[in-house]
Design a protein around this motif. Sequence first.
Motif, PDB file in Angstrom:
ATOM      1  N   MET A   1      66.724  22.971  57.785  1.00 47.30           N
ATOM      2  CA  MET A   1      65.455  23.680  57.692  1.00 47.30           C
ATOM      3  C   MET A   1      65.631  25.100  58.235  1.00 47.30           C
ATOM      4  O   MET A   1      66.253  25.304  59.259  1.00 47.30           O
ATOM      5  N   ASN A   2      65.071  26.069  57.558  1.00 46.81           N
ATOM      6  CA  ASN A   2      65.160  27.459  57.979  1.00 46.81           C
ATOM      7  C   ASN A   2      64.176  27.729  59.109  1.00 46.81           C
ATOM      8  O   ASN A   2      63.085  27.160  59.154  1.00 46.81           O
ATOM      9  N   GLU A   3      64.569  28.611  60.015  1.00 42.52           N
ATOM     10  CA  GLU A   3      63.722  28.939  61.162  1.00 42.52           C
ATOM     11  C   GLU A   3      62.507  29.759  60.722  1.00 42.52           C
ATOM     12  O   GLU A   3      62.634  30.757  60.026  1.00 42.52           O
ATOM     13  N   MET A   4      61.350  29.304  61.129  1.00 45.12           N
ATOM     14  CA  MET A   4      60.099  29.999  60.818  1.00 45.12           C
ATOM     15  C   MET A   4      59.882  31.117  61.839  1.00 45.12           C
ATOM     16  O   MET A   4      60.060  30.912  63.031  1.00 45.12           O
ATOM     17  N   GLU A   5      59.498  32.272  61.351  1.00 44.08           N
ATOM     18  CA  GLU A   5      59.182  33.405  62.202  1.00 44.08           C
ATOM     19  C   GLU A   5      57.667  33.567  62.240  1.00 44.08           C
ATOM     20  O   GLU A   5      56.989  33.411  61.222  1.00 44.08           O
ATOM     21  N   MET A   6      57.131  33.873  63.423  1.00 51.41           N
ATOM     22  CA  MET A   6      55.694  34.051  63.572  1.00 51.41           C
ATOM     23  C   MET A   6      55.437  35.465  64.093  1.00 51.41           C
ATOM     24  O   MET A   6      55.981  35.860  65.119  1.00 51.41           O
ATOM     25  N   LYS A   7      54.611  36.214  63.372  1.00 50.09           N
ATOM     26  CA  LYS A   7      54.213  37.556  63.805  1.00 50.09           C
ATOM     27  C   LYS A   7      52.733  37.489  64.188  1.00 50.09           C
ATOM     28  O   LYS A   7      51.932  36.868  63.496  1.00 50.09           O
ATOM     29  N   ILE A   8      52.391  38.166  65.289  1.00 56.57           N
ATOM     30  CA  ILE A   8      51.029  38.098  65.827  1.00 56.57           C
ATOM     31  C   ILE A   8      50.462  39.504  65.927  1.00 56.57           C
ATOM     32  O   ILE A   8      51.100  40.404  66.465  1.00 56.57           O
ATOM     33  N   GLU A   9      49.244  39.675  65.404  1.00 52.91           N
ATOM     34  CA  GLU A   9      48.527  40.946  65.492  1.00 52.91           C
ATOM     35  C   GLU A   9      47.214  40.729  66.234  1.00 52.91           C
ATOM     36  O   GLU A   9      46.318  40.066  65.715  1.00 52.91           O
ATOM     37  N   PRO A  10      47.063  41.270  67.447  1.00 48.07           N
ATOM     38  CA  PRO A  10      45.806  41.109  68.178  1.00 48.07           C
ATOM     39  C   PRO A  10      44.797  42.203  67.813  1.00 48.07           C
ATOM     40  O   PRO A  10      45.163  43.306  67.406  1.00 48.07           O
ATOM     41  N   SER A  11      43.531  41.864  67.942  1.00 48.38           N
ATOM     42  CA  SER A  11      42.446  42.844  67.807  1.00 48.38           C
ATOM     43  C   SER A  11      41.290  42.377  68.689  1.00 48.38           C
ATOM     44  O   SER A  11      41.311  41.268  69.215  1.00 48.38           O
ATOM     45  N   PHE A  12      40.281  43.215  68.848  1.00 51.66           N
ATOM     46  CA  PHE A  12      39.143  42.881  69.707  1.00 51.66           C
ATOM     47  C   PHE A  12      37.846  43.052  68.929  1.00 51.66           C
ATOM     48  O   PHE A  12      37.654  44.059  68.255  1.00 51.66           O
ATOM     49  N   LEU A  13      36.977  42.044  69.000  1.00 56.95           N
ATOM     50  CA  LEU A  13      35.649  42.124  68.388  1.00 56.95           C
ATOM     51  C   LEU A  13      34.622  42.279  69.505  1.00 56.95           C
ATOM     52  O   LEU A  13      34.310  41.325  70.214  1.00 56.95           O
ATOM     53  N   GLU A  14      34.125  43.482  69.646  1.00 57.94           N
ATOM     54  CA  GLU A  14      33.202  43.765  70.743  1.00 57.94           C
ATOM     55  C   GLU A  14      31.901  42.967  70.622  1.00 57.94           C
ATOM     56  O   GLU A  14      31.391  42.458  71.620  1.00 57.94           O
ATOM     57  N   GLU A  15      31.377  42.835  69.389  1.00 55.46           N
ATOM     58  CA  GLU A  15      30.097  42.136  69.215  1.00 55.46           C
ATOM     59  C   GLU A  15      30.176  40.652  69.596  1.00 55.46           C
ATOM     60  O   GLU A  15      29.191  40.066  70.014  1.00 55.46           O
ATOM     61  N   ASP A  16      31.364  40.046  69.466  1.00 54.32           N
ATOM     62  CA  ASP A  16      31.543  38.642  69.859  1.00 54.32           C
ATOM     63  C   ASP A  16      32.239  38.508  71.208  1.00 54.32           C
ATOM     64  O   ASP A  16      32.420  37.403  71.703  1.00 54.32           O
ATOM     65  N   ASN A  17      32.649  39.635  71.786  1.00 49.56           N
ATOM     66  CA  ASN A  17      33.399  39.628  73.036  1.00 49.56           C
ATOM     67  C   ASN A  17      34.597  38.682  72.919  1.00 49.56           C
ATOM     68  O   ASN A  17      34.798  37.803  73.756  1.00 49.56           O
ATOM     69  N   ALA A  18      35.378  38.863  71.840  1.00 50.82           N
ATOM     70  CA  ALA A  18      36.495  37.971  71.539  1.00 50.82           C
ATOM     71  C   ALA A  18      37.757  38.754  71.222  1.00 50.82           C
ATOM     72  O   ALA A  18      37.693  39.827  70.628  1.00 50.82           O
ATOM     73  N   ILE A  19      38.880  38.200  71.632  1.00 56.69           N
ATOM     74  CA  ILE A  19      40.167  38.709  71.180  1.00 56.69           C
ATOM     75  C   ILE A  19      40.555  37.854  69.990  1.00 56.69           C
ATOM     76  O   ILE A  19      40.507  36.622  70.047  1.00 56.69           O
ATOM     77  N   VAL A  20      40.918  38.511  68.896  1.00 55.23           N
ATOM     78  CA  VAL A  20      41.260  37.813  67.662  1.00 55.23           C
ATOM     79  C   VAL A  20      42.752  38.018  67.398  1.00 55.23           C
ATOM     80  O   VAL A  20      43.245  39.138  67.451  1.00 55.23           O
ATOM     81  N   PHE A  21      43.437  36.906  67.146  1.00 59.70           N
ATOM     82  CA  PHE A  21      44.863  36.958  66.831  1.00 59.70           C
ATOM     83  C   PHE A  21      45.046  36.570  65.371  1.00 59.70           C
ATOM     84  O   PHE A  21      44.590  35.512  64.945  1.00 59.70           O
ATOM     85  N   SER A  22      45.722  37.428  64.622  1.00 57.17           N
ATOM     86  CA  SER A  22      46.096  37.120  63.242  1.00 57.17           C
ATOM     87  C   SER A  22      47.569  36.726  63.259  1.00 57.17           C
ATOM     88  O   SER A  22      48.416  37.486  63.742  1.00 57.17           O
TER      89      SER A  22
END
Length: 115
Positions: A1-22
């Motif tokens: 099985m080939n190794e899976m790579e994971m890339k993470i992009e964070p952002s912030f939603l002020e109206e929900d007071n949440a950090i969102v990770f894509s």
Amino acid sequence: MNEMEMKIEPSFLEEDNAIVFSFNFMVFADKIGEAVVYTYSEHNHPHPLTYNSRECYDLMPVLNNQKGKMAVIHDVTILEENKEQGLKKILYFLKIIGISKVYFAETLSNVAIVS
């Protein structure tokens, strides 16, 4: 099985007071899936939770009686053969950043799968 790579992009939603990770999952140069995760403080979660216990992963049971950080996994689309590995990588990342509870916006069985 080939190794899976994971890339993470964070952002912030002020109206929900949440950090969102894509999350984007790749094997070699091929995109095999993606997910969006919202993280909140349990003190400040903007919407009442109605998730049942089957849809919750308790990453830090030692914090059961304390309000900590929580995550809600949304919009998961991943190839069937990589689904388990991708979800494990997401849960591991969330535990590392101090998330105590993880909920799924959809039931795990309804997580979108690409064939």
